[in-house]
Motif scaffolding. Structure first.
Motif, mmCIF file in Angstrom:
data_model
loop_
_atom_site.group_PDB
_atom_site.id
_atom_site.type_symbol
_atom_site.label_atom_id
_atom_site.label_comp_id
_atom_site.label_asym_id
_atom_site.label_seq_id
_atom_site.Cartn_x
_atom_site.Cartn_y
_atom_site.Cartn_z
ATOM 1 N N ARG A 154 93.720 -9.378 56.326
ATOM 2 C CA ARG A 154 92.917 -8.437 55.549
ATOM 3 C C ARG A 154 92.083 -7.596 56.503
ATOM 4 N N VAL A 155 92.145 -6.297 56.323
ATOM 5 C CA VAL A 155 91.443 -5.367 57.215
ATOM 6 C C VAL A 155 90.536 -4.460 56.396
ATOM 7 N N MET A 156 89.336 -4.205 56.906
ATOM 8 C CA MET A 156 88.472 -3.184 56.324
ATOM 9 C C MET A 156 88.258 -2.110 57.377
ATOM 10 N N PRO A 157 89.010 -1.009 57.283
ATOM 11 C CA PRO A 157 88.831 0.094 58.225
ATOM 12 C C PRO A 157 87.935 1.169 57.612
ATOM 13 N N ASN A 158 87.739 2.247 58.315
ATOM 14 C CA ASN A 158 87.184 3.439 57.684
ATOM 15 C C ASN A 158 87.942 4.657 58.190
ATOM 16 N N THR A 159 87.726 5.788 57.555
ATOM 17 C CA THR A 159 88.577 6.941 57.821
ATOM 18 C C THR A 159 88.369 7.550 59.201
ATOM 19 N N ALA A 160 87.342 7.125 59.937
ATOM 20 C CA ALA A 160 87.146 7.635 61.292
ATOM 21 C C ALA A 160 88.243 7.162 62.250
ATOM 22 N N VAL A 161 89.137 6.278 61.788
ATOM 23 C CA VAL A 161 90.291 5.918 62.621
ATOM 24 C C VAL A 161 91.119 7.164 62.936
ATOM 25 N N ARG A 162 91.046 8.161 62.069
ATOM 26 C CA ARG A 162 91.805 9.408 62.293
ATOM 27 C C ARG A 162 91.414 10.070 63.610
ATOM 28 N N VAL A 163 90.135 9.968 63.988
ATOM 29 C CA VAL A 163 89.654 10.593 65.230
ATOM 30 C C VAL A 163 89.354 9.529 66.292
ATOM 31 N N LEU A 164 89.967 8.363 66.147
ATOM 32 C CA LEU A 164 89.877 7.270 67.130
ATOM 33 C C LEU A 164 88.460 6.722 67.267
ATOM 34 N N GLN A 165 87.682 6.821 66.176
ATOM 35 C CA GLN A 165 86.308 6.315 66.166
ATOM 36 C C GLN A 165 86.088 5.383 64.972
ATOM 37 N N GLY A 166 87.120 4.669 64.580
ATOM 38 C CA GLY A 166 87.015 3.784 63.434
ATOM 39 C C GLY A 166 86.117 2.580 63.694
ATOM 40 N N ALA A 167 85.601 2.019 62.616
ATOM 41 C CA ALA A 167 84.866 0.760 62.664
ATOM 42 C C ALA A 167 85.597 -0.195 61.740
ATOM 43 N N CYS A 168 86.345 -1.126 62.308
ATOM 44 C CA CYS A 168 87.243 -1.986 61.533
ATOM 45 C C CYS A 168 86.902 -3.457 61.746
ATOM 46 N N ALA A 169 87.078 -4.239 60.700
ATOM 47 C CA ALA A 169 86.948 -5.689 60.802
ATOM 48 C C ALA A 169 88.154 -6.311 60.107
ATOM 49 N N TYR A 170 88.532 -7.505 60.544
ATOM 50 C CA TYR A 170 89.705 -8.153 59.946
ATOM 51 C C TYR A 170 89.514 -9.663 59.910
#
Length: 272
Positions: free
Chosen positions: A119-135
């Motif tokens: 299970r992953v909780m990302p945010n849309t800043a992954v688009r610009v390589l600045q995401g904050a994700c937890a899993y």
């Protein structure tokens, strides 16, 4: 697993799916030929294909057949019917769920306790390589699976492993957090216009102010209050501004917003 050899299959081709796919492509860890996606909505499929140059399908079967890793990127209310459709066909695939508020127990209940689920909780800043994700891991997901997810998500930003009990809080803080920051940024830009700046100038200054404050906090490792104190002179403009924010409860409102987001995530989980 060699990243150049895997195929990622997105079930759902909406904003979060396209943001993650775009980020992975921008980071250079995945090629368009390694991505497939499905979505019943034609507009979503066309947008995903335009942004990623990947194969898209109206039905999920094409994704399951071609992908090694299935990324579940549908709305929470659609998770159950999608999982019931996929069923045992996913038994040899790694399932990565991006669905907010959907507990891994619900996923395992639908496709079997032997499934490999992350299970992953990302945010849309992954688009610009600045995401904050937890899993977090569940079922038969292995440490090798965890390393694969860390390599993928680490290429598009920050990636942290947490206990699943913390995922509601993660969802509220970093998952929903960008919308709160955008609201604050919009207000700062409007404030600049209010006091006489042309909107393009206000936008440029506000963006750089946010960017600089974040970089200062990260670089110095000082508490935000200490950094604020460094620019707050006795009787000056900054303390006058901060006084208004405190009087109007901005700090408390932000804390309450994140708290409510976590509560809502828990409500979604309880209903899954």
């Amino acid at each position: 697993m060699d990243l150049s050899q895997i195929r990622l299959g997105f079930i759902g081709a909406g904003q979060m799916a396209s943001a993650l796919a775009e980020g992975l492509l921008r980071a250079g860890v995945i090629a368009p030929s390694q991505i497939v996606a499905s979505d019943p909505d034609e507009a979503a499929r066309q947008r995903f294909a335009r942004l990623t140059k990947a194969e898209v399908y109206p039905a999920n079967a094409g994704v399951v057949e071609k992908a090694d890793v299935i990324i579940l990127a549908v709305k929470p209310r659609l998770v159950q019917p999608v999982l019931e459709e996929l069923g045992p066909r996913t038994s040899d695939r790694l399932i990565v769920s991006l669905a907010a508020g959907i507990a891994t127990r619900a996923i395992l209940s639908a496709i079997g306790q032997q499934a490999r689920v992350i299970r992953v909780m990302p945010n849309t800043a992954v688009r610009v390589l600045q995401g904050a994700c937890a899993y977090c891991l569940a079922g038969k997901a292995s440490e090798e699976d965890a390393r694969l997810v860390e390599r993928l998500l680490g290429a598009v930003g920050l990636c942290l492993r947490v206990d699943e009990s913390l995922m509601d809080a993660v969802t509220a803080l970093s998952g929903s957090g960008p919308a709160i920051v955008y609201l604050l940024l919009e207000a700062m830009i409007d404030a600049g216009v209010l006091v006489g700046l042309p909107r393009p100038v206000a936008r440029t200054l506000a963006l750089q102010t946010f960017r600089g404050a974040v970089e200062m906090t990260a670089d110095t490792n000082l508490h935000p209050a200490e950094l604020a104190g460094q620019v707050t002179s006795p009787g000056g403009t900054t303390i006058a501004a901060l006084k208004i924010l405190e009087e109007r409860g901005v700090r408390g409102a932000l804390m309450a917003a994140v708290e409510r987001g976590a509560q809502r995530a828990a409500e979604l989980r309880a209903g899954s």
